[in-house]
Write a protein that holds these residues in place. Structure first.
Motif, mmCIF file in Angstrom:
data_model
loop_
_atom_site.group_PDB
_atom_site.id
_atom_site.type_symbol
_atom_site.label_atom_id
_atom_site.label_comp_id
_atom_site.label_asym_id
_atom_site.label_seq_id
_atom_site.Cartn_x
_atom_site.Cartn_y
_atom_site.Cartn_z
ATOM 1 N N TRP A 169 13.048 38.257 26.617
ATOM 2 C CA TRP A 169 14.435 38.591 26.296
ATOM 3 C C TRP A 169 14.978 37.661 25.212
ATOM 4 O O TRP A 169 15.674 38.084 24.297
ATOM 5 C CB TRP A 169 15.279 38.516 27.563
ATOM 6 C CG TRP A 169 16.693 38.940 27.366
ATOM 7 C CD1 TRP A 169 17.788 38.170 27.548
ATOM 8 C CD2 TRP A 169 17.182 40.215 26.938
ATOM 9 N NE1 TRP A 169 18.930 38.882 27.273
ATOM 10 C CE2 TRP A 169 18.579 40.146 26.892
ATOM 11 C CE3 TRP A 169 16.570 41.410 26.585
ATOM 12 C CZ2 TRP A 169 19.378 41.217 26.506
ATOM 13 C CZ3 TRP A 169 17.363 42.486 26.202
ATOM 14 C CH2 TRP A 169 18.743 42.381 26.168
ATOM 15 N N GLU A 170 14.627 36.373 25.278
ATOM 16 C CA GLU A 170 15.083 35.401 24.279
ATOM 17 C C GLU A 170 14.497 35.728 22.907
ATOM 18 O O GLU A 170 15.187 35.664 21.888
ATOM 19 C CB GLU A 170 14.707 33.975 24.693
ATOM 20 C CG GLU A 170 15.550 33.408 25.820
ATOM 21 C CD GLU A 170 15.194 33.997 27.174
ATOM 22 O OE1 GLU A 170 14.039 34.448 27.339
ATOM 23 O OE2 GLU A 170 16.076 34.052 28.051
ATOM 24 N N GLU A 171 13.204 36.068 22.875
ATOM 25 C CA GLU A 171 12.565 36.424 21.598
ATOM 26 C C GLU A 171 13.214 37.676 21.006
ATOM 27 O O GLU A 171 13.440 37.762 19.800
ATOM 28 C CB GLU A 171 11.064 36.667 21.800
ATOM 29 C CG GLU A 171 10.279 35.414 22.124
ATOM 30 C CD GLU A 171 8.853 35.718 22.545
ATOM 31 O OE1 GLU A 171 8.038 34.785 22.528
ATOM 32 O OE2 GLU A 171 8.556 36.882 22.878
ATOM 33 N N GLU A 223 19.174 38.828 16.055
ATOM 34 C CA GLU A 223 20.027 37.953 15.252
ATOM 35 C C GLU A 223 19.528 37.889 13.816
ATOM 36 O O GLU A 223 20.309 37.916 12.876
ATOM 37 C CB GLU A 223 20.079 36.545 15.855
ATOM 38 C CG GLU A 223 20.930 36.452 17.093
ATOM 39 C CD GLU A 223 22.383 36.806 16.830
ATOM 40 O OE1 GLU A 223 22.922 36.413 15.784
ATOM 41 O OE2 GLU A 223 22.982 37.493 17.679
ATOM 42 N N LYS A 224 18.214 37.796 13.637
ATOM 43 C CA LYS A 224 17.638 37.754 12.285
ATOM 44 C C LYS A 224 17.952 39.038 11.530
ATOM 45 O O LYS A 224 18.267 39.017 10.344
ATOM 46 C CB LYS A 224 16.125 37.548 12.355
ATOM 47 C CG LYS A 224 15.727 36.137 12.702
ATOM 48 C CD LYS A 224 14.222 35.999 12.742
ATOM 49 C CE LYS A 224 13.799 34.615 13.191
ATOM 50 N NZ LYS A 224 12.337 34.491 13.298
ATOM 51 N N LYS A 225 17.880 40.167 12.232
ATOM 52 C CA LYS A 225 18.183 41.447 11.588
ATOM 53 C C LYS A 225 19.644 41.507 11.173
ATOM 54 O O LYS A 225 19.983 42.010 10.114
ATOM 55 C CB LYS A 225 17.875 42.614 12.529
ATOM 56 C CG LYS A 225 16.439 43.037 12.536
ATOM 57 C CD LYS A 225 16.264 44.305 13.345
ATOM 58 C CE LYS A 225 14.826 44.724 13.405
ATOM 59 N NZ LYS A 225 14.635 45.928 14.194
ATOM 60 N N LYS A 275 16.325 38.656 21.490
ATOM 61 C CA LYS A 275 17.639 38.264 20.972
ATOM 62 C C LYS A 275 17.513 37.604 19.603
ATOM 63 O O LYS A 275 18.306 37.873 18.695
ATOM 64 C CB LYS A 275 18.325 37.295 21.941
ATOM 65 C CG LYS A 275 18.907 37.962 23.152
ATOM 66 C CD LYS A 275 19.598 36.921 24.025
ATOM 67 C CE LYS A 275 20.134 37.520 25.288
ATOM 68 N NZ LYS A 275 20.733 36.506 26.180
ATOM 69 N N GLU A 276 16.511 36.732 19.440
ATOM 70 C CA GLU A 276 16.283 36.071 18.151
ATOM 71 C C GLU A 276 15.991 37.091 17.057
ATOM 72 O O GLU A 276 16.520 36.999 15.946
ATOM 73 C CB GLU A 276 15.112 35.090 18.260
ATOM 74 C CG GLU A 276 15.419 33.814 19.004
ATOM 75 C CD GLU A 276 14.192 32.933 19.146
ATOM 76 O OE1 GLU A 276 13.231 33.100 18.365
ATOM 77 O OE2 GLU A 276 14.200 32.065 20.043
ATOM 78 N N GLN A 277 15.147 38.060 17.364
ATOM 79 C CA GLN A 277 14.808 39.096 16.382
ATOM 80 C C GLN A 277 16.051 39.870 15.971
ATOM 81 O O GLN A 277 16.262 40.157 14.794
ATOM 82 C CB GLN A 277 13.757 40.055 16.945
ATOM 83 C CG GLN A 277 12.389 39.437 17.090
ATOM 84 C CD GLN A 277 11.411 40.375 17.780
ATOM 85 O OE1 GLN A 277 11.764 41.480 18.181
ATOM 86 N NE2 GLN A 277 10.177 39.928 17.938
ATOM 87 N N LYS A 308 21.633 39.018 10.429
ATOM 88 C CA LYS A 308 21.873 38.129 9.294
ATOM 89 C C LYS A 308 21.401 38.773 8.000
ATOM 90 O O LYS A 308 22.097 38.747 7.000
ATOM 91 C CB LYS A 308 21.157 36.796 9.501
ATOM 92 C CG LYS A 308 21.817 35.911 10.532
ATOM 93 C CD LYS A 308 21.081 34.602 10.659
ATOM 94 C CE LYS A 308 21.672 33.750 11.761
ATOM 95 N NZ LYS A 308 20.919 32.517 11.953
#
Length: 101
Positions: free
Chosen positions: A33-35, A41-43, A37-39, A45
């Motif tokens: 789930w954390e990974e 967020e990158k999208k 969320k990171e993906q 940005k």
């Protein structure tokens, strides 16, 4: 001679798999789930270069839109003036015809 296709298929034996199975699909590695969320967020940005390019294109589009708007409004004014002249000519002709009688 007629050969039953179902019997012929059974005689050949089981069909060889030509790809991943459902079990392979279900047991594939998945991001946590954390990974995930990171993906996301990158999208969100995105790239700074792309954002700069979009801003530049929007600026150009606004300038072009303003220029075309000015042109159209100028054309309308010109058309309106020419229509006013034609209306005056028509009224004058009608008045001249009425007074000729």
């Amino acid at each position: 001679a007629y050969i039953n296709p179902i019997a012929a298929a059974r005689a050949r034996g089981p069909v060889q798999n030509s790809g991943p199975t459902i079990q392979d699909y279900l047991s594939r590695p998945r991001p946590t789930w954390e990974e995930l969320k990171e993906q996301l967020e990158k999208k969100k940005k995105g790239s700074r270069a792309l954002a700069d390019f979009e801003d530049k294109m929007n600026e150009r589009w606004r300038k072009e839109l303003a220029k075309n708007r000015e042109k159209r409004l100028g054309d309308k004014e010109r058309d309106k003036r020419s229509m006013d002249r034609e209306d005056k000519k028509d009224k004058k002709e009608v008045c001249d015809q009425v007074f000729e009688w």
